[in-house]
Design a protein around this motif. Structure first.
Motif, mmCIF file in Angstrom:
data_model
loop_
_atom_site.group_PDB
_atom_site.id
_atom_site.type_symbol
_atom_site.label_atom_id
_atom_site.label_comp_id
_atom_site.label_asym_id
_atom_site.label_seq_id
_atom_site.Cartn_x
_atom_site.Cartn_y
_atom_site.Cartn_z
ATOM 1 N N LYS A 106 1.063 11.874 53.153
ATOM 2 C CA LYS A 106 0.389 11.309 54.324
ATOM 3 C C LYS A 106 1.191 11.526 55.609
ATOM 4 C CE LYS A 106 -1.878 7.717 51.566
ATOM 5 N NZ LYS A 106 -1.999 6.244 51.317
ATOM 6 N N ASP A 107 2.340 12.177 55.469
ATOM 7 C CA ASP A 107 3.203 12.429 56.615
ATOM 8 C C ASP A 107 2.496 13.345 57.620
ATOM 9 O OD1 ASP A 107 6.206 12.472 57.671
ATOM 10 O OD2 ASP A 107 5.432 14.519 57.777
ATOM 11 N N ALA A 108 2.466 12.918 58.881
ATOM 12 C CA ALA A 108 1.710 13.654 59.902
ATOM 13 C C ALA A 108 2.187 15.093 60.071
ATOM 14 C CB ALA A 108 1.798 12.909 61.238
ATOM 15 N N ASP A 109 3.501 15.301 60.080
ATOM 16 C CA ASP A 109 4.030 16.658 60.251
ATOM 17 C C ASP A 109 3.676 17.536 59.054
ATOM 18 O OD1 ASP A 109 5.098 16.127 62.724
ATOM 19 O OD2 ASP A 109 7.095 15.623 61.953
ATOM 20 N N PHE A 110 3.786 16.961 57.853
ATOM 21 C CA PHE A 110 3.454 17.719 56.644
ATOM 22 C C PHE A 110 1.973 18.098 56.650
ATOM 23 C CE2 PHE A 110 2.125 17.884 52.119
ATOM 24 C CZ PHE A 110 2.917 18.953 51.714
ATOM 25 N N LEU A 111 1.112 17.149 56.982
ATOM 26 C CA LEU A 111 -0.323 17.411 57.025
ATOM 27 C C LEU A 111 -0.660 18.499 58.041
ATOM 28 C CD1 LEU A 111 -1.677 13.759 56.833
ATOM 29 C CD2 LEU A 111 -2.014 15.543 55.115
ATOM 30 N N PRO B 193 11.006 8.657 52.779
ATOM 31 C CA PRO B 193 10.660 7.664 51.758
ATOM 32 C C PRO B 193 11.678 7.580 50.611
ATOM 33 C CG PRO B 193 9.192 9.550 51.620
ATOM 34 C CD PRO B 193 9.956 9.698 52.895
ATOM 35 N N LEU B 194 12.561 8.560 50.516
ATOM 36 C CA LEU B 194 13.628 8.497 49.507
ATOM 37 C C LEU B 194 14.954 8.087 50.147
ATOM 38 C CD1 LEU B 194 12.779 11.548 47.208
ATOM 39 C CD2 LEU B 194 12.646 9.116 46.625
ATOM 40 N N GLY B 195 14.888 7.397 51.261
ATOM 41 C CA GLY B 195 16.083 6.823 51.856
ATOM 42 C C GLY B 195 16.921 7.780 52.674
ATOM 43 N N ASP C 132 8.565 22.330 53.122
ATOM 44 C CA ASP C 132 7.853 21.350 53.946
ATOM 45 C C ASP C 132 7.804 19.992 53.250
ATOM 46 O OD1 ASP C 132 7.440 23.257 55.873
ATOM 47 O OD2 ASP C 132 5.364 23.689 55.296
ATOM 48 N N LEU C 133 7.567 20.004 51.933
ATOM 49 C CA LEU C 133 7.514 18.750 51.190
ATOM 50 C C LEU C 133 8.884 18.087 51.137
ATOM 51 C CD1 LEU C 133 5.730 16.836 49.466
ATOM 52 C CD2 LEU C 133 6.630 18.039 47.456
ATOM 53 N N ALA C 134 9.934 18.881 50.961
ATOM 54 C CA ALA C 134 11.293 18.330 50.901
ATOM 55 C C ALA C 134 11.603 17.530 52.157
ATOM 56 C CB ALA C 134 12.310 19.452 50.710
ATOM 57 N N GLU C 135 11.195 18.059 53.294
ATOM 58 C CA GLU C 135 11.429 17.365 54.558
ATOM 59 C C GLU C 135 10.630 16.065 54.616
ATOM 60 O OE1 GLU C 135 13.137 16.448 58.041
ATOM 61 O OE2 GLU C 135 13.686 18.143 56.745
ATOM 62 N N ALA C 136 9.398 16.108 54.132
ATOM 63 C CA ALA C 136 8.542 14.917 54.157
ATOM 64 C C ALA C 136 9.001 13.855 53.161
ATOM 65 C CB ALA C 136 7.092 15.312 53.869
ATOM 66 N N LEU C 137 9.690 14.270 52.100
ATOM 67 C CA LEU C 137 10.160 13.329 51.070
ATOM 68 C C LEU C 137 11.445 12.605 51.471
ATOM 69 C CD1 LEU C 137 9.646 15.305 47.733
ATOM 70 C CD2 LEU C 137 8.592 13.105 48.308
ATOM 71 N N ARG C 138 12.184 13.168 52.390
ATOM 72 C CA ARG C 138 13.501 12.620 52.729
ATOM 73 C C ARG C 138 13.433 11.158 53.163
ATOM 74 N NH1 ARG C 138 16.205 14.669 56.988
ATOM 75 N NH2 ARG C 138 18.155 13.819 56.178
ATOM 76 N N ALA D 31 5.952 7.300 44.222
ATOM 77 C CA ALA D 31 5.655 6.508 45.418
ATOM 78 C C ALA D 31 6.060 7.275 46.677
ATOM 79 C CB ALA D 31 6.379 5.168 45.358
ATOM 80 N N ALA D 32 7.221 7.946 46.619
ATOM 81 C CA ALA D 32 7.688 8.736 47.763
ATOM 82 C C ALA D 32 6.763 9.930 47.997
ATOM 83 C CB ALA D 32 9.115 9.220 47.508
ATOM 84 N N LEU D 33 6.270 10.531 46.920
ATOM 85 C CA LEU D 33 5.349 11.662 47.047
ATOM 86 C C LEU D 33 4.070 11.233 47.761
ATOM 87 C CD1 LEU D 33 4.491 14.573 46.372
ATOM 88 C CD2 LEU D 33 3.657 13.733 44.171
ATOM 89 N N LYS D 34 3.540 10.079 47.400
ATOM 90 C CA LYS D 34 2.316 9.590 48.037
ATOM 91 C C LYS D 34 2.520 9.364 49.536
ATOM 92 C CE LYS D 34 0.544 7.357 43.848
ATOM 93 N NZ LYS D 34 0.337 6.072 43.144
#
Length: 323
Positions: A274-279, A52-54, A44-50, A267-270
């Motif tokens: 806050k990503d709505a789907d992740f939350l 903000p990491l471009g 789930d986090l990997a998807e949310a990080l994509r 910065a990408a983790l932060k």
């Protein structure tokens, strides 16, 4: 002069790397089996990080075993370039005591990137268990001493640690049955091969909601608000005073990773937290996403040091090791 040129070239290379990072897929190593609660958090986090990491691809690599030290060592020995990260849970605080001859040091072989979430745990039983609530369970335990099978996802896993505390709390030794991951342990619990298990809500909520297991209590000081778990009492209110276990997850990089790269990942983790789907996914599983100062690397590291001090005497008293 030549030496100065070499140093300058190296500095420029590091700077260029940081400016272009990430320019290829990133791997997040999960030191537990696929299908388990930590694996679910990682995916789930990997998807949310994509984003903000471009938009870079993020691969989850499961490297389980030895109290999570195999996968953790893989990251500790990886190139410190930001392309191999570690997502681990409370094992970062238990490995120093639990794993003998550990090939790395938790405090110096990793860069701390921030905490991700905190996950309550639930005490559950096989679906045909005769005890349907915690009061009945205590009576059943008293009548079946020496016959109780308590499953877990392996030595050093969250379910193993919770099981240790539970046995101490009810003053009853149980036959501990370690599995190679949470998924096979849950399969056997649902199938009736083991009696009890204490595991993270990220893995138990759907099973409780589907009535595939009997749920007895949660390990938090207060009841949870998750729809499927809101009616479960806490172990403290059920009589086990002081019983509290919350499993946290954090993100790490190999020591020596360039500071600019670490800043980008943090910065990408932060943003990801806050990503709505992740939350929504975390909330649905009973997990609480971290929003306090522990998302900062220095506070994350300070927190883990305090957790090491907390769990070390408990593990030593139990006399268990993951090697």
């Amino acid at each position: 002069m030549k030496k100065l040129l070499v140093v300058a070239a190296a500095a420029l290379a590091v700077c260029a790397h940081a400016q272009t990072y990430p320019s290829k897929p990133i791997t997040i190593v999960v030191p537990f089996a696929a299908g388990g609660p930590t694996d679910r958090v990682a995916r789930d986090l990997a998807e949310a990080l994509r984003k903000p990491l471009g938009g870079v691809s993020i691969i989850v690599d499961n490297s389980a075993g030895a109290g999570s030290s195999i996968g953790s060592n893989k990251v500790a020995k990886a190139a410190p370039d930001g392309y191999t990260l570690l997502l681990n849970h409370i094992a970062m605080a238990t490995m120093p005591t639990l794993v003998r001859n550990m090939p790395f040091k938790v405090d110096s072989d990793f860069e701390y990137l921030g905490l991700i979430n905190e996950v309550p745990m639930t005490l559950i039983g096989r679906p045909d268990h005769p005890a349907k609530n915690f009061k009945d369970l205590t009576g059943w335990i008293a009548q079946n001493k020496g016959k109780i099978n308590l499953g877990n996802a392996g030595i050093g896993s969250a379910s193993h640690l919770c099981g240790l505390l539970f046995q101490n709390a009810v003053a009853t030794d149980m036959t501990t049955v370690p599995y190679k991951g949470t998924a096979p342990a849950m399969t056997d619990l649902i199938g009736g091969q083991i009696d009890l298990m204490c595991d993270q809500t990220t893995n138990t909520t759907q099973q409780i909601e589907g009535k595939k297991v009997v749920a007895y209590a949660v390990t938090t000081p207060k009841r949870l608000t998750t729809p499927a778990l809101k009616d479960l009492p806490t172990l403290q209110e059920s009589g086990l005073k002081g019983f509290e276990v919350t499993i946290w997850h954090g993100l790490y990089a190999p020591a020596g990773t360039p500071a600019d790269v670490l800043t980008k990942v943090n910065a990408a983790l932060k943003v990801a937290l806050k990503d709505a789907d992740f939350l929504k996914k975390e909330e649905g599983l009973g997990a609480v996403v971290v929003t306090d100062k522990r998302v900062e690397p220095a506070e994350h590291k300070k927190f883990v040091a305090a957790e090491i001090a907390k769990w070390s005497p408990i593990i030593k008293a139990a006399g268990v090791y993951a090697d």
